[in-house]
Write an enzyme that holds these catalytic residues in place. Structure first.
Site, PDB file in Angstrom:
ATOM      1  N   ASP A  22      -4.852   2.181   0.237  1.00  0.00           N
ATOM      2  CA  ASP A  22      -5.164   1.033   0.097  1.00  0.00           C
ATOM      3  C   ASP A  22      -5.273   0.313  -1.128  1.00  0.00           C
ATOM      4  OD1 ASP A  22      -5.495  -1.556   1.795  1.00  0.00           O
ATOM      5  OD2 ASP A  22      -7.688  -1.140   2.952  1.00  0.00           O
ATOM      6  N   GLY A  25      -2.138  -4.830  -2.689  1.00  0.00           N
ATOM      7  CA  GLY A  25      -2.333  -6.341  -1.994  1.00  0.00           C
ATOM      8  C   GLY A  25      -3.368  -7.039  -3.716  1.00  0.00           C
ATOM      9  N   ARG A  35       2.277  -9.457  -4.356  1.00  0.00           N
ATOM     10  CA  ARG A  35       1.792  -7.799  -3.675  1.00  0.00           C
ATOM     11  C   ARG A  35       2.958  -7.143  -3.899  1.00  0.00           C
ATOM     12  NH1 ARG A  35      -1.811  -8.493   0.338  1.00  0.00           N
ATOM     13  NH2 ARG A  35      -0.767  -6.298   1.537  1.00  0.00           N
ATOM     14  N   HIS A  39       2.361  -3.068  -4.825  1.00  0.00           N
ATOM     15  CA  HIS A  39       3.069  -1.776  -4.028  1.00  0.00           C
ATOM     16  C   HIS A  39       3.894  -0.829  -4.438  1.00  0.00           C
ATOM     17  CE1 HIS A  39       1.371  -3.442   0.213  1.00  0.00           C
ATOM     18  NE2 HIS A  39       2.431  -4.360  -0.104  1.00  0.00           N
ATOM     19  N   LEU A 133       3.439  22.766  -3.073  1.00  0.00           N
ATOM     20  CA  LEU A 133       2.786  21.857  -1.774  1.00  0.00           C
ATOM     21  C   LEU A 133       3.715  21.351  -0.235  1.00  0.00           C
ATOM     22  CD1 LEU A 133       0.912  19.763  -1.448  1.00  0.00           C
ATOM     23  CD2 LEU A 133       1.782  18.015  -3.315  1.00  0.00           C
TER      24      LEU A 133
HETATM   25  C1  FPP Z   1      -1.759  -0.901   1.140  1.00  0.00           C
HETATM   26  O1  FPP Z   1      -2.200  -1.586   0.146  1.00  0.00           O
HETATM   27  C2  FPP Z   1      -0.757   0.198   1.403  1.00  0.00           C
HETATM   28  C3  FPP Z   1       0.014  -0.186   2.177  1.00  0.00           C
HETATM   29  C4  FPP Z   1       0.044  -0.973   3.302  1.00  0.00           C
HETATM   30  C5  FPP Z   1       1.240   0.492   2.009  1.00  0.00           C
HETATM   31  C6  FPP Z   1       0.880   2.115   0.757  1.00  0.00           C
HETATM   32  C7  FPP Z   1       2.223   1.503   0.304  1.00  0.00           C
HETATM   33  C8  FPP Z   1       2.681   2.042  -1.010  1.00  0.00           C
HETATM   34  C9  FPP Z   1       1.402   2.993  -2.459  1.00  0.00           C
HETATM   35  C10 FPP Z   1       3.976   1.812  -1.405  1.00  0.00           C
HETATM   36  C11 FPP Z   1       5.047   1.852  -0.892  1.00  0.00           C
HETATM   37  C12 FPP Z   1       4.760   4.325  -1.037  1.00  0.00           C
HETATM   38  C13 FPP Z   1       6.552   4.584  -0.791  1.00  0.00           C
HETATM   39  C14 FPP Z   1       5.365   6.220  -0.191  1.00  0.00           C
HETATM   40  C15 FPP Z   1       7.619   4.406  -1.361  1.00  0.00           C
HETATM   41  P1  FPP Z   1      -2.496  -3.163   0.858  1.00  0.00           P
HETATM   42  O2  FPP Z   1      -1.448  -4.064   1.078  1.00  0.00           O
HETATM   43  O3  FPP Z   1      -3.132  -3.495   2.477  1.00  0.00           O
HETATM   44  O4  FPP Z   1      -3.615  -3.412   0.022  1.00  0.00           O
HETATM   45  P2  FPP Z   1      -4.606  -5.012   0.423  1.00  0.00           P
HETATM   46  O5  FPP Z   1      -6.179  -4.703   1.679  1.00  0.00           O
HETATM   47  O6  FPP Z   1      -5.687  -4.638  -1.276  1.00  0.00           O
HETATM   48  O7  FPP Z   1      -3.964  -6.682   0.747  1.00  0.00           O
END
Ligand code: FPP
Length: 249
Positions: A22, A25, A35, A39, A133
Site C-alpha cells: 500500500d 499513490g 499516481r 505504481h 521461491l
Molecule cells: C496500493 O497503493 C497498491 C495497489 C492498488 C496495487 C499494487 C500494485 C503495484 C505494486 C504495482 C503493480 C504490481 C505488479 C506486480 C505489476 P494505493 O494506490 O492504494 O496507494 P495510496 O493508498 O497511497 O493511494
C-alpha cells in the site's frame, strides 16, 4: 540498516510472507507526480523484495497486486495497472528464472483482460520448474469471493455425491481455496500504516503475525523486509494455547 546476517539463524524465518503493498499513490503525491508513477516504482520494488526473500530463506511470497475492489478506480488507473502487470510479466521472467522463482496466482484471473491473462499464463508456464521461491500474485483477488468459490465447489461435490456434508471440516475448506497448495502465511506485512486486512486472505491469516510499517511500498526495501522478519522472530506464536512458562497463577 538491518542486513539479513542480523537475522537469528536459530529462530524460524517465516516460510510464507504475504504483503499488502500500500501507499503507491501517496508516494507519488508527495513528489507531485501522477499516481501511476507510484505504481511503476511499486512494480520495480517487487524484484528487490523477491531477492531479499530468497536471501533470507523465505519459501513463499504472496503479493496483493490487484483486488476485486480495485476495478472501482478511475479507468485510466486500472488500464495503467494492467499495462504495468503485462510489462512486469514480460520483463521479469528472466529475473525469475535466474533466481529460481516460480510464479503463481490467486484470484478470479479468468476475468482479467485477455492480453494480461495470456502473459500471466505464459509466465507461470515458463517459471514452473523453479523451486527456491514461489511468488504468488493476488490478481482480481477478494478474500470473500475466494470463500464463495470454495463453497460453490464443495456444494457441487456434495450434490454429485463426492462429499458427505457431515464430513466437511476446516481441511475440506482449506483444500478448496485458491491457496490449497501452499502453507498459510506466517507473517503479513502492510505498508503505509493502515491497520486493515482489506479483504486479503481472510481464511489463511487466522494465526498470522502482522507487521505494519508507515513506509510507502515503493520505499520498502530489503532492510525493511529483514526488520519485519526480525520483528516476527520476537513473537511467541501460541495458536490460542496458553503461554509456555506462565507466572504461577
Ligand atoms: C496500493 O497503493 C497498491 C495497489 C492498488 C496495487 C499494487 C500494485 C503495484 C505494486 C504495482 C503493480 C504490481 C505488479 C506486480 C505489476 P494505493 O494506490 O492504494 O496507494 P495510496 O493508498 O497511497 O493511494
Amino acid at each position: 540498516m538491518s542486513p539479513s546476517s542480523d537475522l537469528k539463524p536459530e529462530v524460524t524465518v517465516p516460510r510464507h510472507i504475504a504483503i499488502i503493498m500500500d501507499g503507491n499513490g501517496r508516494w507519488a503525491r508527495e513528489r507531485g507526480w501522477p499516481r501511476l508513477k507510484g505504481h511503476e516504482q511499486g512494480a520495480r520494488n517487487v524484484e528487490t523484495i523477491c531477492e531479499a526473500c530468497i536471501e533470507a530463506g523465505v519459501e513463499y511470497l504472496t503479493l496483493y497486486a490487484f483486488s476485486t475492489e480495485n476495478w472501482k478506480r478511475p479507468a485510466h488507473e486500472v488500464a495503467g495497472l494492467m499495462m504495468l502487470l503485462e510489462r512486469f510479466l514480460s520483463e521479469k521472467v528472466a529475473m525469475m528464472n535466474r533466481n529460481g522463482v516460480r510464479l503463481a496466482t490467486v484470484g478470479r484471473t479468468q476475468d482479467l483482460p485477455g492480453p494480461a491473462r495470456k502473459r500471466l499464463e505464459r509466465a507461470i508456464e515458463e517459471t514452473s520448474g523453479n523451486t527456491r521461491l514461489t511468488l504468488t500474485l493476488a490478481l482480481n483477488y477478494g478474500g470473500r469471493d475466494e470463500i464463495v468459490d470454495a463453497v460453490r465447489s464443495i456444494a457441487a461435490e456434495v450434490r454429485s455425491g463426492g462429499i458427505e456434508p457431515q464430513k466437511i471440516d476446516a481441511q475440506t475448506i482449506a483444500g478448496h481455496l485458491y491457496t490449497h497448495a501452499m502453507p498459510d502465511p506466517d507473517l503479513l506485512i502492510r505498508t503505509s500504516g493502515e491497520m486493515r486486512l482489506s479483504n486479503f486472505l481472510l481464511w489463511q491469516l487466522s494465526y498470522t503475525e502482522i507487521h505494519v510499517t508507515r513506509k510507502f511500498w515503493p520505499d520498502f526495501g530489503s532492510e525493511d523486509l529483514f526488520a519485519a522478519i526480525a520483528d516476527f522472530q520476537t513473537r511467541e506464536r501460541r495458536y490460542g494455547a496458553a503461554e509456555e512458562n506462565p507466572v504461577a497463577s
